[in-house]
Enzyme design. Structure first.
Site, PDB file in Angstrom:
ATOM      1  N   SER A 254       0.829  -1.205   0.000  1.00  0.00           N
ATOM      2  CA  SER A 254       0.000   0.000   0.000  1.00  0.00           C
ATOM      3  C   SER A 254       0.861   1.252   0.000  1.00  0.00           C
ATOM      4  O   SER A 254       2.079   1.194   0.181  1.00  0.00           O
ATOM      5  CB  SER A 254      -0.903   0.016   1.229  1.00  0.00           C
ATOM      6  OG  SER A 254      -0.129   0.179   2.413  1.00  0.00           O
ATOM      7  N   LYS A 255       0.185   2.398  -0.171  1.00  0.00           N
ATOM      8  CA  LYS A 255       0.876   3.690  -0.134  1.00  0.00           C
ATOM      9  C   LYS A 255       1.523   3.901   1.236  1.00  0.00           C
ATOM     10  O   LYS A 255       2.614   4.472   1.340  1.00  0.00           O
ATOM     11  CB  LYS A 255      -0.132   4.810  -0.418  1.00  0.00           C
ATOM     12  CG  LYS A 255       0.454   6.211  -0.388  1.00  0.00           C
ATOM     13  CD  LYS A 255       1.387   6.450  -1.557  1.00  0.00           C
ATOM     14  CE  LYS A 255       1.798   7.911  -1.676  1.00  0.00           C
ATOM     15  NZ  LYS A 255       2.594   8.413  -0.584  1.00  0.00           N
ATOM     16  N   ARG A 256       0.864   3.454   2.278  1.00  0.00           N
ATOM     17  CA  ARG A 256       1.406   3.590   3.632  1.00  0.00           C
ATOM     18  C   ARG A 256       2.738   2.841   3.760  1.00  0.00           C
ATOM     19  O   ARG A 256       3.685   3.324   4.376  1.00  0.00           O
ATOM     20  CB  ARG A 256       0.397   3.047   4.653  1.00  0.00           C
ATOM     21  CG  ARG A 256       0.827   3.235   6.103  1.00  0.00           C
ATOM     22  CD  ARG A 256      -0.313   2.853   7.033  1.00  0.00           C
ATOM     23  NE  ARG A 256      -0.752   1.489   6.809  1.00  0.00           N
ATOM     24  CZ  ARG A 256      -0.150   0.420   7.337  1.00  0.00           C
ATOM     25  NH1 ARG A 256       0.910   0.567   8.102  1.00  0.00           N
ATOM     26  NH2 ARG A 256      -0.619  -0.792   7.103  1.00  0.00           N
ATOM     27  N   ASN A 259       5.563   4.873   2.165  1.00  0.00           N
ATOM     28  CA  ASN A 259       6.086   5.926   3.043  1.00  0.00           C
ATOM     29  C   ASN A 259       6.921   5.339   4.179  1.00  0.00           C
ATOM     30  O   ASN A 259       7.963   5.872   4.546  1.00  0.00           O
ATOM     31  CB  ASN A 259       4.930   6.741   3.623  1.00  0.00           C
ATOM     32  CG  ASN A 259       4.172   7.495   2.543  1.00  0.00           C
ATOM     33  OD1 ASN A 259       4.733   7.827   1.503  1.00  0.00           O
ATOM     34  ND2 ASN A 259       2.892   7.749   2.769  1.00  0.00           N
TER      35      ASN A 259
END
Length: 499
Positions: A254-256, A259
């Site tokens: 995921s995008k999380r 990061n």
């Protein structure tokens, strides 16, 4: 004939999970001399993002995944479900007429309240054969009369207590009890069809032979099977790809995760139009599209053997559905870097020259001597994983280095000797051919001998003037590449700083 489609929804950025799905469809089509079709599922007007479609198209183009039908092909395209409403209407009428679908009148607020009531009792609400008789729909005659003037949705009428059998190429036969399914909304209250109905109609009309998509869509599989049954159409072959897991191997990428573990999740840079944030993609961070596709291919596919580096052409010739794995694959940031390093070494020097020139131009540096640039690349690329590192490690060829007095004073201790040596080098350059390597070497060794210094110290003085640091390629190679005027300019600059 093999016909596959990639059908993204332009509701956000195009991430590498989407790209993996597009890649597998593309490889399967090309391996079997079939057609790869691009179709935008853009019926969700609430979530539609205009920039998303462009992000998808540019990402596919950068990777070399070009559709046979769809945008930019000039053939039959582009396919957008929002432009096909007139096609769907007759099929909706057919489902209603044959009582395979019905009108439902609950608002979003109504459904939210019902779900909350069920939740309070520890139950899960499903709008289906077990509950629909108590709800506001056209199957309930009294309710229909009371609310028939209201805007309605159209729901699929899932039969009660029926075993629905589906077949997935990877997983085999799967059986589902219909009582565990929702009567899915086929047409929203605004008149837009949903994913379930539009997909089935489009896949049938476009003669899609195989549907290859992510594992997250497997829950809608029995709904699609019912629609194919109701229309009396042959269902395409389905294959649901395993998930791409985050670097810890726990949960979907995921995008999380991006990061948290500091790696890109988009092929290209994405500027969020709502949050006004920018996320760099693989392209901007120096990855090659061939390397990204190589990595994604191994997320769920393995042809056997020890070969790990594949060009797109080699992937096409090797690809087979039987080599797709059932188990999910974990994203490995370091493996991705290793793959990119290998692909960088495999690039032709002409292709790398083109890429380096593009990167230099972005920095407003214009270097037009391709022959010299190729010599630099051939010398330095073995040390590099990314294109930008070629520039970082050779930037002194393209711009005069900045010299810091504090650094120079620490490295070069005797100012007078240093200045005198630099002066003599300039005088020699004025009167001799710098590319005569034999003469140049004799001069340097004689100079070191006369000044009673080690040749290594002479080279240290010279390297500081030309590079600005005690790093870089062979000093003779640097002298060969730089123009005589530039050499003298840099040496003079250091002389002035030694005052």
């Amino acid at each position: 004939m093999i016909r596959v489609r990639f059908a993204p929804s332009p509701t956000g950025p195009f991430h590498i999970g989407n790209l993996r799905t597009a890649l597998f469809n593309y490889l399967f089509a090309k391996k079997n001399k079939g057609s790869f079709i691009l179709r935008f599922e853009d019926t969700d007007k609430e979530r539609f993002i205009k920039k998303s479609e462009k992000h998808i198209l540019n990402s596919l183009k950068w990777c070399g995944i070009i559709p046979d039908e769809g945008p930019d092909t000039g053939k039959y395209g582009p396919y957008r479900q929002s432009k096909r409403k007139h096609i769907y209407k007759k099929y909706i009428k057919y489902l209603l007429k044959n009582e395979y679908a019905y009108y439902a009148f609950e608002t979003k607020a109504d459904l939210k309240q019902i779900r909350n009531e069920y939740k309070e009792k520890g139950k899960l609400f499903l709008y289906n054969s077990l509950t629909r008789s108590q709800l506001k729909n056209s199957l309930n005659e009294f309710a229909f009369k009371q609310v028939k003037t209201k805007q309605a949705t159209i729901r699929l009428k899932v039969p009660a207590s029926t075993t629905i059998k589906v077949n997935d190429i990877l997983r085999g036969n799967i059986s589902i009890n219909s009582n565990s399914l929702d009567d899915k909304v086929l047409v929203k209250s605004d008149g837009n069809v949903t994913y379930h109905l539009a997909n089935v109609i489009d896949d049938h009309l476009m003669k899609i032979s195989h549907v290859i998509k992510g594992e997250e869509w497997i829950s809608s599989f029995p709904i699609l099977q019912l629609l194919y049954n109701f229309f009396n159409w042959k269902m395409p072959n389905f294959l649901h790809l395993p998930l791409i897991l985050n670097p810890l191997g726990k949960g979907k990428l995921s995008k999380r995760n991006s990061n948290q573990f500091n790696f890109p999740i988009f092929p290209l840079k994405w500027k969020d139009p709502i949050k006004l944030t920018t996320s760099l993609g693989y392209r901007e961070l120096g990855y090659l599209p061939e390397a990204l596709l190589n990595m994604l291919a191994f997320f769920g596919w393995n042809p056997g053997g020890n070969k790990e580096i594949f060009s797109l052409k080699e992937l096409i010739s090797t690809f087979s559905l039987k080599d797709i794995n059932f188990t999910s694959a974990r994203f490995d940031k370091e493996k991705m870097k290793w793959i990119n390093h290998r692909h960088l070494q495999c690039q032709s020097v002409s292709d790398l020259t083109r890429l380096v020139k593009i990167s230099l131009k972005e920095k407003k540096i214009y270097f037009n001597n391709d022959q010299k640039l190729q010599q630099i690349i051939l010398r330095i690329r073995s040390q590099c994983t990314f294109v930008y590192q070629i520039i970082e490690k050779s930037i002194y060829f393209f711009k005069t280095p900045s010299l810091k007095k504090t650094y120079i004073s620490k490295v070069l201790l005797n100012k007078n000797i240093n200045k005198n040596i630099l002066f003599l080098i300039i005088e020699w350059l004025k009167n001799n051919d710098k590319n005569n390597l034999k003469l140049l070497k004799i001069f340097f060794y004689k100079l070191a001998l006369n000044k009673k210094i080690k040749i290594s110290y002479l080279f240290k003085i010279l390297r500081i003037s030309l590079v600005g640091k005690l790093i870089g390629l062979d000093i003779y190679f640097i002298i060969k590449i730089l123009k005589k005027k530039e050499l003298m300019k840099r040496i003079l600059k250091l002389m002035f700083l030694l005052n």
